[in-house]
Design a protein around this motif. Structure first.
Motif, PDB file in Angstrom:
ATOM      1  N   UNK D  98       0.832  -1.209   0.000  1.00  0.00           N
ATOM      2  CA  UNK D  98       0.000   0.000   0.000  1.00  0.00           C
ATOM      3  C   UNK D  98       0.862   1.252   0.000  1.00  0.00           C
ATOM      4  N   UNK D  99       2.089   1.144   0.448  1.00  0.00           N
ATOM      5  CA  UNK D  99       2.974   2.315   0.496  1.00  0.00           C
ATOM      6  C   UNK D  99       3.248   2.860  -0.904  1.00  0.00           C
ATOM      7  N   UNK D 100       2.960   2.065  -1.924  1.00  0.00           N
ATOM      8  CA  UNK D 100       3.194   2.505  -3.305  1.00  0.00           C
ATOM      9  C   UNK D 100       2.113   3.457  -3.796  1.00  0.00           C
ATOM     10  N   UNK D 101       0.921   3.371  -3.182  1.00  0.00           N
ATOM     11  CA  UNK D 101      -0.219   4.131  -3.709  1.00  0.00           C
ATOM     12  C   UNK D 101      -0.224   5.541  -3.119  1.00  0.00           C
ATOM     13  N   UNK D 102      -0.152   6.556  -3.946  1.00  0.00           N
ATOM     14  CA  UNK D 102      -0.031   7.925  -3.432  1.00  0.00           C
ATOM     15  C   UNK D 102      -1.225   8.347  -2.575  1.00  0.00           C
ATOM     16  N   UNK D 103      -0.935   9.009  -1.485  1.00  0.00           N
ATOM     17  CA  UNK D 103      -1.900   9.577  -0.535  1.00  0.00           C
ATOM     18  C   UNK D 103      -2.633   8.557   0.323  1.00  0.00           C
ATOM     19  N   UNK D 104      -2.344   7.279   0.115  1.00  0.00           N
ATOM     20  CA  UNK D 104      -3.040   6.243   0.899  1.00  0.00           C
ATOM     21  C   UNK D 104      -2.600   6.263   2.362  1.00  0.00           C
ATOM     22  N   UNK D 105      -3.552   6.035   3.260  1.00  0.00           N
ATOM     23  CA  UNK D 105      -3.258   5.779   4.658  1.00  0.00           C
ATOM     24  C   UNK D 105      -4.058   4.541   5.063  1.00  0.00           C
ATOM     25  N   UNK D 106      -3.560   3.804   6.031  1.00  0.00           N
ATOM     26  CA  UNK D 106      -4.206   2.567   6.481  1.00  0.00           C
ATOM     27  C   UNK D 106      -4.470   2.653   7.978  1.00  0.00           C
ATOM     28  N   UNK D 107      -5.715   2.485   8.376  1.00  0.00           N
ATOM     29  CA  UNK D 107      -6.074   2.564   9.796  1.00  0.00           C
ATOM     30  C   UNK D 107      -6.837   1.322  10.215  1.00  0.00           C
ATOM     31  N   UNK D 143      -5.335   9.317  19.772  1.00  0.00           N
ATOM     32  CA  UNK D 143      -4.826   8.389  20.767  1.00  0.00           C
ATOM     33  C   UNK D 143      -4.230   7.114  20.210  1.00  0.00           C
ATOM     34  N   UNK D 144      -4.176   6.993  18.893  1.00  0.00           N
ATOM     35  CA  UNK D 144      -3.636   5.771  18.306  1.00  0.00           C
ATOM     36  C   UNK D 144      -2.341   6.087  17.562  1.00  0.00           C
ATOM     37  N   UNK D 145      -1.385   5.198  17.673  1.00  0.00           N
ATOM     38  CA  UNK D 145      -0.071   5.453  17.102  1.00  0.00           C
ATOM     39  C   UNK D 145       0.005   5.086  15.624  1.00  0.00           C
ATOM     40  N   UNK D 146       0.484   6.071  14.869  1.00  0.00           N
ATOM     41  CA  UNK D 146       0.631   5.877  13.427  1.00  0.00           C
ATOM     42  C   UNK D 146       2.102   5.881  13.049  1.00  0.00           C
ATOM     43  N   UNK D 147       2.429   5.124  12.027  1.00  0.00           N
ATOM     44  CA  UNK D 147       3.763   5.201  11.452  1.00  0.00           C
ATOM     45  C   UNK D 147       3.676   6.164  10.278  1.00  0.00           C
ATOM     46  N   UNK D 148       4.591   7.096  10.208  1.00  0.00           N
ATOM     47  CA  UNK D 148       4.583   8.079   9.130  1.00  0.00           C
ATOM     48  C   UNK D 148       5.874   7.957   8.342  1.00  0.00           C
ATOM     49  N   UNK D 149       5.742   7.753   7.036  1.00  0.00           N
ATOM     50  CA  UNK D 149       6.895   7.574   6.169  1.00  0.00           C
ATOM     51  C   UNK D 149       6.893   8.656   5.098  1.00  0.00           C
ATOM     52  N   UNK D 150       7.961   9.417   5.014  1.00  0.00           N
ATOM     53  CA  UNK D 150       8.005  10.437   3.958  1.00  0.00           C
ATOM     54  C   UNK D 150       8.151   9.754   2.598  1.00  0.00           C
ATOM     55  N   UNK D 152       7.901  10.372  -1.995  1.00  0.00           N
ATOM     56  CA  UNK D 152       8.064  11.353  -3.069  1.00  0.00           C
ATOM     57  C   UNK D 152       6.802  12.208  -3.239  1.00  0.00           C
ATOM     58  N   UNK D 153       5.631  11.624  -2.996  1.00  0.00           N
ATOM     59  CA  UNK D 153       4.386  12.365  -3.227  1.00  0.00           C
ATOM     60  C   UNK D 153       3.954  13.156  -2.008  1.00  0.00           C
ATOM     61  N   UNK D 154       4.259  12.655  -0.817  1.00  0.00           N
ATOM     62  CA  UNK D 154       3.851  13.318   0.419  1.00  0.00           C
ATOM     63  C   UNK D 154       4.273  12.450   1.587  1.00  0.00           C
ATOM     64  N   UNK D 155       3.322  11.658   2.059  1.00  0.00           N
ATOM     65  CA  UNK D 155       3.677  10.725   3.108  1.00  0.00           C
ATOM     66  C   UNK D 155       2.780   9.499   3.058  1.00  0.00           C
ATOM     67  N   UNK D 156       3.272   8.419   3.620  1.00  0.00           N
ATOM     68  CA  UNK D 156       2.499   7.190   3.761  1.00  0.00           C
ATOM     69  C   UNK D 156       2.301   6.989   5.257  1.00  0.00           C
ATOM     70  N   UNK D 157       1.044   6.813   5.656  1.00  0.00           N
ATOM     71  CA  UNK D 157       0.703   6.696   7.072  1.00  0.00           C
ATOM     72  C   UNK D 157      -0.028   5.395   7.307  1.00  0.00           C
ATOM     73  N   UNK D 158       0.310   4.679   8.333  1.00  0.00           N
ATOM     74  CA  UNK D 158      -0.485   3.507   8.688  1.00  0.00           C
ATOM     75  C   UNK D 158      -0.452   3.317  10.187  1.00  0.00           C
ATOM     76  N   UNK D 159      -1.520   2.738  10.677  1.00  0.00           N
ATOM     77  CA  UNK D 159      -1.643   2.457  12.090  1.00  0.00           C
ATOM     78  C   UNK D 159      -0.696   1.317  12.449  1.00  0.00           C
ATOM     79  N   UNK D 160      -0.131   1.387  13.620  1.00  0.00           N
ATOM     80  CA  UNK D 160       0.834   0.363  14.017  1.00  0.00           C
ATOM     81  C   UNK D 160       0.153  -0.894  14.555  1.00  0.00           C
ATOM     82  N   UNK D 161      -0.942  -0.708  15.279  1.00  0.00           N
ATOM     83  CA  UNK D 161      -1.593  -1.845  15.928  1.00  0.00           C
ATOM     84  C   UNK D 161      -2.996  -2.074  15.385  1.00  0.00           C
ATOM     85  N   UNK D 162      -3.381  -3.336  15.305  1.00  0.00           N
ATOM     86  CA  UNK D 162      -4.690  -3.725  14.785  1.00  0.00           C
ATOM     87  C   UNK D 162      -5.321  -4.752  15.707  1.00  0.00           C
ATOM     88  N   UNK D 163      -6.615  -4.621  15.901  1.00  0.00           N
ATOM     89  CA  UNK D 163      -7.303  -5.615  16.723  1.00  0.00           C
ATOM     90  C   UNK D 163      -7.657  -6.806  15.846  1.00  0.00           C
TER      91      UNK D 163
END
Lengths: 290, 290, 290, 290
Positions: D98-107, D143-150, D152-163
């Motif tokens: 998913x990190x390949x897709x521009x503007x995508x975030x995963x929660x 209150x939830x921790x996200x990983x943020x990766x810079x 080329x397009x902006x940033x890739x964000x995803x939640x670290x923990x999943x239930x």
């Protein structure tokens, strides 16, 4: 004649001359172009029922196919020759409504080979003074004159002159199926096939059921003396189309008939006519498919 | 007031009373229902420009939400109160055009809580004799009277009476962005948010650029004395909506404003008004968003 | 070299040889074919990141374009030559997964002119015994052998042999834009243009942002010694593609670059390379666009 | 028991416990979010056939429903409890893709009420060092921790923990129809109805034909001793689903069964089971629909 299990009835579609205008709406994305096209081509399924124009969406236009190199959508419109004035008025209105959609541009996309007459809609309806209060300017793009209107988002651009193709035509075929789902699936596949023929569009939604043809209504089968509903057939649905020339229509009917024939549950493919007494054209199914 | 980096201008959207009719078109599949909805709601972006009705597609209707348990699409339509007759005539035409689309049914889907008056469109326009030549029958569904017309594909069904909601309203906001792509992306996201508010629809395509507001046209920034285009803003785009009540409109404006504010490149969100002199309603942005 | 306001950087895209398999999935409708295609081509954005195959959806296939005359979707897949075995294994799995989708059929759709080697995947992996317990039969369609499996809905059909095109290639370009919305809009338009080139597909979603290229990350602009991010550029996005031959790739890159250049906010179009030391191919942007 | 003309067979769907993870992918537009979702949920129709995970797309997420206020898409994934490790590994891969897709975030979008165990996928697989080379940072959102990766397009964000919801379940029903088109249309309508039940997703495409159930294959009707294909039925198709809890599954099965029953050509609705000997759950159709 059969295609797979489907009998192709030896008959013809009677068709009438129509005048056809074809445009391409371009925009910043295919998505916006399609939204503009739905507005441009809506409420236009049948001038006989009362829509002020007949129209249909042909297909998406690739960026490299359009005058400004942006994604777009091809839309065609048609009216009988004696209603050209009404058609041009309605096109003028729909161009004006298109000015609301951000990034939209409207260009003539008439089929080159089809005969026609060019009409400068912009001048004919004095759009510059009537609608834009003189704030528009003119720009030339590939030798064609565009009207450019500054807007809050950027600009609205449309071609001033459009070729009215004078040898256009409608066309259709009738799908006789075992069931409603088979009929809808078959004519939907047929409509897909149409997109290969530039210059031919579905009329309105394209998949067209009919009320007036009582001899084709399965639920009235036992009540109508000369019902044309064959045994085993429970649902009948047409693909109604129109295009810039009879040659294009013949191509369109051939590919769409073949696609419909692939769907299980289709029993016959035929067409409606009045014995050829009224329409200028006759599209004989067996000739189209041989 | 700011949402993220976006300044919410302390202003209000001036709005007018509209009469609103809301329908659900159902069909054998969402795909066919949407095709029917595009026809039903097309060429309806602005009665001020000349469309005979204002209309918009709200969202898909799930099978369990519709009177006949089939997939559908919600469509709303509106006109100023003094044009009710014109609105009803145009609805009658669009119902008649819907008869062409196989498996389509049309039902009233008015917001229950909104005040209104029920109009039996079927009787008012004598549709049975004028269009169906008396071949239609009546069927009751959940206590509501439907007109049933046998067709070649199956049947065409539509509700006879529709509630005209008399306390409807338009609404809008203005998105001021650094660029055209930001403006379009932001207002598109805002339009998505609208689908949560049953009874509010985009007007036409919804994303609305304006020609007449010269003080909001960035390219005329240097030519207009009191240009309202802020520094850094290069593209301005509205979301234009209408709905069955002011309360629903306030909900709709709140969710759509917040969605627009998330898009990078949006600088301000505001609204247009004439000082509150003309419209019945004022939707103050700061109140909506606090 | 400029296209409109966009500077075309005088550089080249370094590219590698890939082996490419191209199929067409047909079904009762385009909608079902597309659902099957999303499953077939999913989780395949980058074998370098770890997907077991690289794949992309090219475009819809019209009924008249497919071996069985039904609507379909073209899908291409690729792996480096030394991973052919892994690619074929993954294709075998995805064919097996396609058996779940009602009415789906899978046919070889390799580009005729491209050199390659035919592999009978059905026999190679003993699919008949391993998966179908011998319940399948063989059918010939247009001289090509199909496996036919009876299912609860009807049948599942797939071609037994597929041509692995051995002279395939990847390709890409880099879009340097003022903003994220401009970058996404531009590369989306570029991806639309690709559909004209049969045999070239986006890799995964196609619009590809990159993490590893630190010198292309705008937010690290001040931290990287030799940042390649030009002034005024705030967002960089690639279109990543692959195709059956270098000639097709050159066509694809040309049309997609031109489409990207039309979007306001794009400043430069370029490409990435390692000086040509590693890849077999070099696609020079100026040569492609002259 | 009948719904309209359809007989609801007095039987039950046997079902198994599954562990379910539910995410929402957000992006700059619904269109990009959906492209990312197709990649995220693809090649995942059946772990029994060999896909490394089972997954399905639930529905679009409105901006106001997502953690970052942008448009999105809900995706669910599942595996049997004894394959949790494999599921988490595959989720980690799909997040990386998913990190390949521009503007995508995963929660994480797990159903709140469903019991489960939270797993920090980011730490478990050392994604920071393994994939991002330590270039990521952490951000807190609600209150939830996200990983943020810079990028080329902006940033890739995803939640670290999943239930991981531990009381999930599969579910299905069987549609017995007169024809293939009726079966496909009916189960497609049923799948639409599912979107109302948050936490339940189709498995893969959802419309599922089966090969192995020989007694349900109409074309083998005369060859199988105890064929379960009733007279008049020519096509059988399942809707295969999974969800975060048995209660949600019961809701989902009820609404989807009702939607399927509306389509002409459907004769029976039933389910498959092994006498209840193997699965933990039994979803009795008559209980669901009373």
């Amino acid at each position: 004649m059969k295609i797979k299990n489907v009998t192709i009835i030896d008959t013809f579609a009677e068709a009438w001359t129509l005048e056809v205008v074809r445009v391409v709406l371009t925009a910043t994305s295919t998505e916006v172009a399609l939204g503009g096209a739905h507005q441009f081509a809506g409420a236009a399924g049948s001038s006989m029922i009362g829509s002020r124009i007949n129209a249909g969406i042909e297909r998406a236009a690739l960026p490299q196919e359009t005058p400004d190199g942006r994604p777009g959508v091809f839309v065609s419109m048609a009216m009988p020759p004696d209603q050209r004035e009404a058609m041009l008025e309605e096109i003028e209105l729909r161009i004006a409504l298109a000015s609301l959609v951000p990034t939209i541009a409207v260009f003539d996309a008439a089929v080159e080979a089809a005969p026609g007459e060019t009409v400068n809609i912009h001048d004919k309806f004095s759009i510059s003074s009537e609608r834009w209060e003189g704030y528009d300017t003119e720009r030339e793009l590939a030798g064609r004159k565009q009207c450019v209107l500054p807007t809050t988002t950027g600009e609205f651009v449309y071609e001033k002159a459009y070729k009215v193709c004078t040898n256009g035509t409608d066309g259709h075929f009738v799908c006789f199926a075992e069931s409603e789902t088979a009929a809808v699936t078959a004519v939907a596949a047929a409509k897909e096939a149409l997109t290969a023929v530039d210059g031919v569009a579905p009329m309105g939604y394209g998949l067209e059921q009919v009320f007036r043809e009582f001899d084709y209504i399965p639920s009235l089968r036992d009540k109508i003396a000369d019902s044309k509903v064959p045994d085993g057939v429970n649902s009948i649905l047409n693909l109604l189309m129109f295009g810039a020339s009879p040659e294009l229509m013949r191509q369109a009917m051939a590919v769409s008939l073949r696609a419909a024939a692939q769907v299980p549950g289709v029993m016959y493919l035929g067409a409606m006519n009045f014995g050829g007494e009224f329409g200028k054209h006759q599209y004989h199914l067996h000739q189209l498919l041989k």
